[in-house]
Design a protein around this motif. Structure first.
Motif, PDB file in Angstrom:
ATOM      1  N   LEU A  33     -22.110  -2.519  13.740  1.00  0.00           N
ATOM      2  CA  LEU A  33     -21.270  -1.276  13.562  1.00  0.00           C
ATOM      3  C   LEU A  33     -21.356  -0.841  12.027  1.00  0.00           C
ATOM      4  CD1 LEU A  33     -18.461  -2.048  15.992  1.00  0.00           C
ATOM      5  CD2 LEU A  33     -20.445  -0.591  16.279  1.00  0.00           C
ATOM      6  N   GLY A  34     -22.077  -1.215  11.039  1.00  0.00           N
ATOM      7  CA  GLY A  34     -22.214  -0.995   9.726  1.00  0.00           C
ATOM      8  C   GLY A  34     -20.927  -0.931   9.279  1.00  0.00           C
ATOM      9  N   ARG A  35     -20.082  -0.157   8.452  1.00  0.00           N
ATOM     10  CA  ARG A  35     -18.998  -0.424   7.639  1.00  0.00           C
ATOM     11  C   ARG A  35     -17.701   0.287   8.565  1.00  0.00           C
ATOM     12  NH1 ARG A  35     -18.768   0.497   1.322  1.00  0.00           N
ATOM     13  NH2 ARG A  35     -16.709  -0.694   1.756  1.00  0.00           N
ATOM     14  N   SER A  36     -17.978   0.306   9.942  1.00  0.00           N
ATOM     15  CA  SER A  36     -16.887   0.903  10.760  1.00  0.00           C
ATOM     16  C   SER A  36     -15.509   0.209  10.629  1.00  0.00           C
ATOM     17  CB  SER A  36     -17.122   0.670  12.198  1.00  0.00           C
ATOM     18  OG  SER A  36     -18.560   1.640  12.424  1.00  0.00           O
ATOM     19  N   PHE A  37     -15.352  -1.180  10.299  1.00  0.00           N
ATOM     20  CA  PHE A  37     -14.349  -1.548  10.227  1.00  0.00           C
ATOM     21  C   PHE A  37     -13.517  -0.859   8.654  1.00  0.00           C
ATOM     22  CE2 PHE A  37     -11.203  -4.450   7.850  1.00  0.00           C
ATOM     23  CZ  PHE A  37     -10.364  -4.833   9.034  1.00  0.00           C
ATOM     24  N   CYS A  38     -14.128  -0.439   7.810  1.00  0.00           N
ATOM     25  CA  CYS A  38     -13.641  -0.088   6.729  1.00  0.00           C
ATOM     26  C   CYS A  38     -13.160   1.355   7.124  1.00  0.00           C
ATOM     27  CB  CYS A  38     -14.767   0.327   5.381  1.00  0.00           C
ATOM     28  SG  CYS A  38     -15.528  -1.237   4.881  1.00  0.00           S
ATOM     29  N   GLY A  39     -13.778   2.138   7.923  1.00  0.00           N
ATOM     30  CA  GLY A  39     -13.600   3.590   8.075  1.00  0.00           C
ATOM     31  C   GLY A  39     -12.483   3.716   9.332  1.00  0.00           C
ATOM     32  N   TRP A  40     -12.223   2.787   9.984  1.00  0.00           N
ATOM     33  CA  TRP A  40     -11.407   2.771  11.351  1.00  0.00           C
ATOM     34  C   TRP A  40     -10.132   2.009  11.134  1.00  0.00           C
ATOM     35  CZ3 TRP A  40     -11.549   6.972  14.451  1.00  0.00           C
ATOM     36  CH2 TRP A  40     -12.930   7.846  14.491  1.00  0.00           C
ATOM     37  N   LEU A  41     -10.498   0.311  10.632  1.00  0.00           N
ATOM     38  CA  LEU A  41      -9.201  -0.360  10.910  1.00  0.00           C
ATOM     39  C   LEU A  41      -8.678  -0.853   9.554  1.00  0.00           C
ATOM     40  CD1 LEU A  41     -11.419  -2.145  13.502  1.00  0.00           C
ATOM     41  CD2 LEU A  41      -9.406  -0.930  13.968  1.00  0.00           C
ATOM     42  N   CYS A  42      -9.151  -0.721   8.571  1.00  0.00           N
ATOM     43  CA  CYS A  42      -8.605  -1.330   7.306  1.00  0.00           C
ATOM     44  C   CYS A  42      -7.460  -0.512   6.913  1.00  0.00           C
ATOM     45  CB  CYS A  42      -9.771  -1.258   6.042  1.00  0.00           C
ATOM     46  SG  CYS A  42      -9.075  -1.735   4.532  1.00  0.00           S
ATOM     47  N   PRO A  43      -6.456  -1.453   6.960  1.00  0.00           N
ATOM     48  CA  PRO A  43      -4.981  -0.910   6.710  1.00  0.00           C
ATOM     49  C   PRO A  43      -4.795  -0.437   5.203  1.00  0.00           C
ATOM     50  CG  PRO A  43      -4.866  -3.247   7.141  1.00  0.00           C
ATOM     51  CD  PRO A  43      -6.207  -2.880   7.400  1.00  0.00           C
ATOM     52  N   GLU A  44      -5.774  -1.253   4.324  1.00  0.00           N
ATOM     53  CA  GLU A  44      -5.715  -0.584   3.006  1.00  0.00           C
ATOM     54  C   GLU A  44      -6.549   0.521   2.554  1.00  0.00           C
ATOM     55  OE1 GLU A  44      -6.663  -4.113   0.495  1.00  0.00           O
ATOM     56  OE2 GLU A  44      -5.961  -3.314  -1.176  1.00  0.00           O
ATOM     57  N   GLY A  45      -7.493   0.826   3.524  1.00  0.00           N
ATOM     58  CA  GLY A  45      -8.393   1.952   3.482  1.00  0.00           C
ATOM     59  C   GLY A  45      -7.466   3.312   3.751  1.00  0.00           C
ATOM     60  N   ALA A  46      -6.479   2.923   4.887  1.00  0.00           N
ATOM     61  CA  ALA A  46      -5.872   3.996   5.353  1.00  0.00           C
ATOM     62  C   ALA A  46      -4.959   4.290   4.319  1.00  0.00           C
ATOM     63  CB  ALA A  46      -4.813   3.475   6.987  1.00  0.00           C
ATOM     64  N   LEU A  47      -4.490   3.390   3.802  1.00  0.00           N
ATOM     65  CA  LEU A  47      -3.384   3.861   2.508  1.00  0.00           C
ATOM     66  C   LEU A  47      -4.178   4.539   1.276  1.00  0.00           C
ATOM     67  CD1 LEU A  47      -1.233   0.404   1.816  1.00  0.00           C
ATOM     68  CD2 LEU A  47      -0.417   2.835   2.875  1.00  0.00           C
ATOM     69  N   PHE A  48      -5.396   4.281   0.972  1.00  0.00           N
ATOM     70  CA  PHE A  48      -6.210   5.121   0.055  1.00  0.00           C
ATOM     71  C   PHE A  48      -6.264   6.454   0.635  1.00  0.00           C
ATOM     72  CE2 PHE A  48      -8.781   0.806  -0.932  1.00  0.00           C
ATOM     73  CZ  PHE A  48      -7.478   0.295  -1.335  1.00  0.00           C
ATOM     74  N   GLU A  49      -6.584   6.479   1.839  1.00  0.00           N
ATOM     75  CA  GLU A  49      -6.748   8.314   2.338  1.00  0.00           C
ATOM     76  C   GLU A  49      -5.509   8.896   2.370  1.00  0.00           C
ATOM     77  OE1 GLU A  49      -9.068   8.549   5.942  1.00  0.00           O
ATOM     78  OE2 GLU A  49      -9.603   6.582   5.640  1.00  0.00           O
ATOM     79  N   LEU A  50      -4.332   8.044   2.447  1.00  0.00           N
ATOM     80  CA  LEU A  50      -2.941   8.872   2.475  1.00  0.00           C
ATOM     81  C   LEU A  50      -2.628   9.281   0.923  1.00  0.00           C
ATOM     82  CD1 LEU A  50      -0.325   9.661   3.752  1.00  0.00           C
ATOM     83  CD2 LEU A  50       0.491   7.224   3.677  1.00  0.00           C
ATOM     84  N   ALA A  51      -3.030   8.247   0.181  1.00  0.00           N
ATOM     85  CA  ALA A  51      -2.897   8.365  -1.241  1.00  0.00           C
ATOM     86  C   ALA A  51      -3.559   9.685  -1.546  1.00  0.00           C
ATOM     87  CB  ALA A  51      -3.195   7.376  -2.384  1.00  0.00           C
ATOM     88  N   ASP A  52      -5.070   9.747  -1.233  1.00  0.00           N
ATOM     89  CA  ASP A  52      -6.019  10.850  -1.473  1.00  0.00           C
ATOM     90  C   ASP A  52      -5.166  12.251  -0.972  1.00  0.00           C
ATOM     91  OD1 ASP A  52      -7.805   9.458  -2.580  1.00  0.00           O
ATOM     92  OD2 ASP A  52      -9.313   9.660  -0.962  1.00  0.00           O
ATOM     93  N   PHE A  53      -4.712  12.286   0.254  1.00  0.00           N
ATOM     94  CA  PHE A  53      -4.129  13.490   0.952  1.00  0.00           C
ATOM     95  C   PHE A  53      -3.034  13.702   0.131  1.00  0.00           C
ATOM     96  CE2 PHE A  53      -0.683  14.979   3.719  1.00  0.00           C
ATOM     97  CZ  PHE A  53      -1.394  15.915   4.172  1.00  0.00           C
ATOM     98  N   LEU A  54      -2.113  13.010  -0.313  1.00  0.00           N
ATOM     99  CA  LEU A  54      -0.935  13.472  -1.202  1.00  0.00           C
ATOM    100  C   LEU A  54      -1.258  13.963  -2.477  1.00  0.00           C
ATOM    101  CD1 LEU A  54       1.639  10.696   0.064  1.00  0.00           C
ATOM    102  CD2 LEU A  54       1.692  13.116   0.822  1.00  0.00           C
ATOM    103  N   THR A  55      -2.282  13.394  -3.215  1.00  0.00           N
ATOM    104  CA  THR A  55      -2.711  13.683  -4.315  1.00  0.00           C
ATOM    105  C   THR A  55      -3.213  15.223  -4.455  1.00  0.00           C
ATOM    106  OG1 THR A  55      -3.206  11.431  -4.980  1.00  0.00           O
ATOM    107  CG2 THR A  55      -3.834  13.182  -6.454  1.00  0.00           C
ATOM    108  N   LEU A  56      -3.950  15.334  -3.280  1.00  0.00           N
ATOM    109  CA  LEU A  56      -4.658  16.691  -2.894  1.00  0.00           C
ATOM    110  C   LEU A  56      -3.786  17.742  -2.731  1.00  0.00           C
ATOM    111  CD1 LEU A  56      -7.381  18.052  -2.468  1.00  0.00           C
ATOM    112  CD2 LEU A  56      -7.119  17.517   0.050  1.00  0.00           C
TER     113      LEU A  56
END
Ligand code: SF4
Ligand code: SF4
Length: 286
Positions: free
Chosen positions: A69-92
């Motif tokens: 599945l390539g890096r699908s874990f990073c894109g869909w399941l990683c809890p830390e990645g989800a926090l990074f995306e939330l931080a990106d969203f709030l900064t934006l």
């Protein structure tokens, strides 16, 4: 997981809990008193099944993910990645760019929103997320009920204090300051998926429909949607792509059913024999 004993190691009792059970090697001292071949074989098989095999399985999870599945874990399941995306969203939403440091060409445009509201939310994120994750992750080593008791009474032992402060600092640095650079350059799980996904001839990838390149309006929505800074139209396998599918959603908004991206298994994103198209794609993405 620690709260329900799904997975935690109790440093006080030196026991590993897995799905509510204590995972013991079962090598009671009595085993060693049987010097026969039978006794030695029993100990060896037990040790292999309980101590070595589980680690082999754990270590194979991410390479296997990468191969299929390539890096699908990073894109869909990683809890830390989800926090990074939330931080990106709030900064934006608060300062109009994804990164704290500089505005990038592929930052999404944002509608004028309530900066004050998102500023408050960002402040709460800063204050709450690091200590909360600190307490949660310390639970992997100290019984959660002990941590909870110490939080509610304010009476901390050194271990709990060190765990919460240490993990809080780590979470602050990764989730607030570093974010996806951590996924690209540091994370071992990401690296394994990246390497095995790269060499696998069958792994899941994002496919760009180059045969219908003329449909592309060059709106750049796909590039602006990509928080990993991949140029999804550019015809090469990018090891940073985490198969999140944001570029597919973005292109659908522009082209509807005629969207130019799709998921595909196999290495059909390399464009060796399509040099002309490759150049065209590159021009389009620039
Ligand atoms: S290229 Fe698409 S699927 Fe890959 S990371 Fe970027 S947005 Fe996600
Ligand atoms: S591929 Fe789709 S989203 Fe990307 S620039 Fe072209 S039309 Fe826009």
């Amino acid at each position: 997981m620690p709260v329900f004993d799904i997975l935690r190691y109790d440093t006080a009792t030196k026991e590993l809990f897995i799905f509510g059970q204590v995972w013991s090697l079962g090598l009671k001292s009595g085993f060693y008193n049987d010097p026969s071949i039978y006794g030695a074989t029993y100990v060896a098989v037990h040790f292999f099944l309980k101590a070595i095999l589980p680690w082999v399985i754990v270590l194979c999870i991410f390479p296997l993910f990468g191969v299929l599945l390539g890096r699908s874990f990073c894109g869909w399941l990683c809890p830390e990645g989800a926090l990074f995306e939330l931080a990106d969203f709030l900064t934006l939403k608060t300062i109009g760019q994804r990164s704290l440091y500089k505005k990038k060409l592929n930052d999404p445009e944002i509608k004028k929103g309530n900066k004050f509201f998102y500023g408050i939310l960002s402040g709460l994120f800063l204050l709450i997320v690091p200590p909360l994750t600190g307490a949660a992750l310390t639970g992997y080593f100290i019984a959660p009920k002990i941590i909870w008791h110490q939080i509610t009474t304010g009476n901390f032992t050194f271990g709990v204090k060190a765990g919460i402060i240490g993990v809080s600092i780590y979470m602050f640095v990764t989730s607030i300051l570093v974010r996806h650079a951590f996924c690209k350059y540091v994370c071992a799980a990401g690296l394994m998926q990246m390497l095995f996904g790269w060499i696998s001839p069958v792994s899941l990838r994002i496919k760009f429909d180059r045969e219908n390149l003329s449909r592309c309006t060059d709106c750049k929505r796909c590039e602006k949607a990509c928080f990993m800074d991949v140029k999804p139209r550019y015809p090469k396998k990018d090891i940073n792509c985490v198969n999140c599918g944001e570029c597919i959603t973005a292109c659908r908004k522009e082209l509807g059913d005629k969207c130019l991206f799709s998921y595909s298994f196999g290495s059909n994103t390399i464009c060796v024999e399509h040099k002309a198209l490759s150049l065209k794609c590159q021009e389009a993405s620039e």
